[in-house]
Design a protein around this motif. Sequence first.
Motif, mmCIF file in Angstrom:
data_model
loop_
_atom_site.group_PDB
_atom_site.id
_atom_site.type_symbol
_atom_site.label_atom_id
_atom_site.label_comp_id
_atom_site.label_asym_id
_atom_site.label_seq_id
_atom_site.Cartn_x
_atom_site.Cartn_y
_atom_site.Cartn_z
ATOM 1 N N ASP A 1 2.236 8.566 -2.076
ATOM 2 C CA ASP A 1 2.132 9.624 -2.790
ATOM 3 C C ASP A 1 1.130 10.078 -3.873
ATOM 4 O OD1 ASP A 1 4.212 10.830 -1.132
ATOM 5 O OD2 ASP A 1 5.642 10.166 -2.516
ATOM 6 N N ASP A 2 1.052 8.823 -4.362
ATOM 7 C CA ASP A 2 0.077 8.691 -5.588
ATOM 8 C C ASP A 2 -1.234 9.019 -5.322
ATOM 9 O OD1 ASP A 2 1.736 7.462 -8.099
ATOM 10 O OD2 ASP A 2 2.405 6.632 -6.105
ATOM 11 N N VAL A 3 -1.977 8.587 -4.241
ATOM 12 C CA VAL A 3 -3.233 8.891 -3.627
ATOM 13 C C VAL A 3 -3.580 10.316 -3.426
ATOM 14 C CG1 VAL A 3 -3.355 6.545 -2.756
ATOM 15 C CG2 VAL A 3 -2.801 8.410 -1.245
ATOM 16 N N GLY A 4 -2.664 11.092 -3.570
ATOM 17 C CA GLY A 4 -2.762 12.398 -3.389
ATOM 18 C C GLY A 4 -3.590 12.747 -1.785
ATOM 19 N N PRO A 5 -4.670 13.646 -1.807
ATOM 20 C CA PRO A 5 -5.296 13.817 -0.611
ATOM 21 C C PRO A 5 -5.991 12.807 0.139
ATOM 22 C CG PRO A 5 -6.501 14.793 -2.441
ATOM 23 C CD PRO A 5 -5.141 14.257 -3.044
ATOM 24 N N TRP A 6 -6.392 11.717 -0.565
ATOM 25 C CA TRP A 6 -6.884 10.568 0.101
ATOM 26 C C TRP A 6 -6.148 9.915 1.329
ATOM 27 C CZ3 TRP A 6 -8.997 10.379 -5.014
ATOM 28 C CH2 TRP A 6 -10.470 10.371 -5.159
ATOM 29 N N MET B 1 6.528 9.416 -7.834
ATOM 30 C CA MET B 1 5.114 8.464 -7.849
ATOM 31 C C MET B 1 5.375 7.077 -8.612
ATOM 32 S SD MET B 1 2.904 10.692 -7.166
ATOM 33 C CE MET B 1 2.559 12.493 -6.792
ATOM 34 N N GLN C 1 -5.415 9.190 -9.156
ATOM 35 C CA GLN C 1 -5.312 9.328 -7.524
ATOM 36 C C GLN C 1 -6.491 8.430 -6.909
ATOM 37 O OE1 GLN C 1 -5.695 13.535 -6.719
ATOM 38 N NE2 GLN C 1 -3.446 13.708 -6.176
ATOM 39 N N ALA D 1 0.717 -1.340 0.076
ATOM 40 C CA ALA D 1 0.169 -0.116 -0.046
ATOM 41 C C ALA D 1 0.910 1.166 -0.044
ATOM 42 C CB ALA D 1 -0.929 0.152 1.139
ATOM 43 N N PHE E 1 -12.191 16.889 -0.285
ATOM 44 C CA PHE E 1 -10.954 16.908 -0.530
ATOM 45 C C PHE E 1 -10.979 18.182 -1.888
ATOM 46 C CE2 PHE E 1 -9.740 12.477 0.457
ATOM 47 C CZ PHE E 1 -9.719 12.638 1.705
ATOM 48 N N ALA F 1 -5.320 11.136 3.960
ATOM 49 C CA ALA F 1 -5.705 11.410 5.190
ATOM 50 C C ALA F 1 -6.669 10.283 5.588
ATOM 51 C CB ALA F 1 -6.718 12.591 5.135
ATOM 52 N N TYR F 2 -7.384 9.587 4.572
ATOM 53 C CA TYR F 2 -8.482 8.391 5.000
ATOM 54 C C TYR F 2 -7.831 7.062 4.967
ATOM 55 C CZ TYR F 2 -12.547 11.672 4.209
ATOM 56 O OH TYR F 2 -13.353 12.808 4.327
ATOM 57 N N LEU F 3 -6.604 6.912 4.749
ATOM 58 C CA LEU F 3 -6.144 5.614 4.672
ATOM 59 C C LEU F 3 -5.066 5.585 5.614
ATOM 60 C CD1 LEU F 3 -5.550 5.857 0.597
ATOM 61 C CD2 LEU F 3 -7.055 4.286 1.972
ATOM 62 N N ILE G 1 -3.428 3.109 6.886
ATOM 63 C CA ILE G 1 -2.236 2.113 6.698
ATOM 64 C C ILE G 1 -0.990 2.801 6.068
ATOM 65 C CG2 ILE G 1 -3.306 1.400 4.217
ATOM 66 C CD1 ILE G 1 -2.516 -1.309 5.003
ATOM 67 N N LEU G 2 -1.265 3.832 5.296
ATOM 68 C CA LEU G 2 -0.372 4.516 4.700
ATOM 69 C C LEU G 2 0.703 5.401 5.805
ATOM 70 C CD1 LEU G 2 -1.936 6.344 1.515
ATOM 71 C CD2 LEU G 2 -0.827 3.880 1.745
ATOM 72 N N TYR H 1 1.939 3.382 -2.812
ATOM 73 C CA TYR H 1 1.253 4.524 -3.644
ATOM 74 C C TYR H 1 0.876 5.659 -2.638
ATOM 75 C CZ TYR H 1 0.165 1.646 -7.616
ATOM 76 O OH TYR H 1 0.197 0.873 -8.857
#
Lengths: 174, 174
Positions: A160-165, B1, B134, A155, B127, A167-169, A171-172, A158
């Motif tokens: 940096d690839d998920v961008g603003p998400w 990325m 993303q 996980a 967001f 904050a919701y993940l 696990i990152l 990715y």
Amino acid sequence: MNFKLSEAIAVLERTPSTFRALLGGLTDGWIGCNEGPETFSPFDNLGHLVHGERTDWIPRARIILAQGPDRRFEPYDRFGQVRESAGKSLADLLDEFATLRAENMATLRAWSLSEEQLALEGLHPQFGAVTLRQLLATWVTHDLGHVAQTTRVMAKRYRDDVGPWRAYLPILDR
Amino acid sequence: MNFKLSEAIAVLERTPSTFRALLGGLTDGWIGCNEGPETFSPFDNLGHLVHGERTDWIPRARIILAQGPDRRFEPYDRFGQVRESAGKSLADLLDEFATLRAENMATLRAWSLSEEQLALEGLHPQFGAVTLRQLLATWVTHDLGHVAQTTRVMAKRYRDDVGPWRAYLPILDR
């Protein structure tokens, strides 16, 4: 306490298929990614589990069941999979894990362990007295922990690839 | 990325088999355990993924690709799987997840997304502007996060059973 031998075996016997489903056929980008120096990639997690099949769980259970004069376990080599995995492909390790785990489950089933046997003790190099029940519960938890670690490492690839998400993940950032 | 569409699809298409290998045939003790009130069991994690196949990823990708006047996503219902899963067995959910995910992967592949399309934006309710790239990276990470969550919940079932080994099993205290 929740441990039941049949339920423990049910998880243990599934772990090789779980790793095969999760990792089989993926690119080196996924198989080799890690969380930095001295951390485990998905490949390393699998190699670590293969190493444990040979050197850890069943050998320690045998020491407990034998109840000989010296019940001390060999210290576990957390990086033993480096030697174990050298020159092997992911497919090799998946096959090897499936074979060794199936043999170990056959051994464990053939013991038909009683409650009295599950309460027998060995000597852990750090913790002192531990029971066979604790060892087997740890085996299950250790498997599940390495599935979790493998997916966490993947996980984070990715992050940096998920961008603003991000904050919701959670696990990152574990 | 690190995002590459082909590598992302490779993970996404494996997740239903991973859940089947991990959970298929296990007792309710494993399938229904959780971390306390309002937390997800393994069954809930799977139901949540099924719900997402219908309502989240592909519908949001369609909004982005359409580039219509209103590119706002529907807010995602994190507990929508309660309705989604009602009256279903684990085997039902495993089959449903496999079917829906295969359909969604066929859709995603058929789009043959270009770099330009991956850079198109939609509007996330919290967001603001987010790209298709993303969104797809988040889909992968979200899958992996729910495999990790499922195994963590299962591992914690044995938190007391492992005795002193708890100190070596960080997953038990996450």
